[in-house]
Design a protein around this motif. Structure first.
Motif: not given
Length: 118
Positions: A44, A99-101, A37, A42, A11, A76-77, A74
């Motif tokens: 990355r 909220s994205v790492e 996605k 999700s 991903n 994550e990182r 959508d």
């Protein structure tokens, strides 16, 4: 130019930005993000920044970039690979308000950025 691709079987979407930015470039990145996605649930993201020519960014590309920001939920990182101080600061600020790492890596740490995303 902004180019993107998805690492097969993952991903992870890679996007490389160097020089100018067109609306077509942004459309292609959105397509990769949406397809990844849909396939994996999700995304990355590995963003690699070279020399950006702000004077060669199409206004429509900026608009499409803002619309793409709606896809942040959508992601994550996100690993930012750059030696540019202002992009590093922008990434740090974005990491605090989304909220994205997000982590920033220097260009010689690209392999570490990919490992962190995996």
């Amino acid at each position: 130019m902004l180019t993107s691709s998805t690492i097969e079987g993952t991903n992870i979407v890679t996007a490389t930005y160097d020089g100018s930015l067109s609306a077509e470039d942004m459309d292609a990145v959105r397509t990769d993000l949406q397809a990844t996605k849909a396939a994996h649930g999700s995304v990355r993201l590995l963003m690699e920044y070279g020399d950006i020519d702000i004077g060669r960014i199409e206004p429509e590309a900026l608009w499409k970039d803002l619309k793409t920001a709606g896809m942040l939920g959508d992601i994550e990182r996100c690993a930012l690979v750059t030696d540019s101080n202002w992009i590093e600061k922008l990434g740090a600020a974005a990491g605090r308000v989304t909220s994205v790492e997000m982590l920033t890596f220097s260009t010689d740490q690209r392999d570490e950025a990919l490992a962190w995303l995996s």
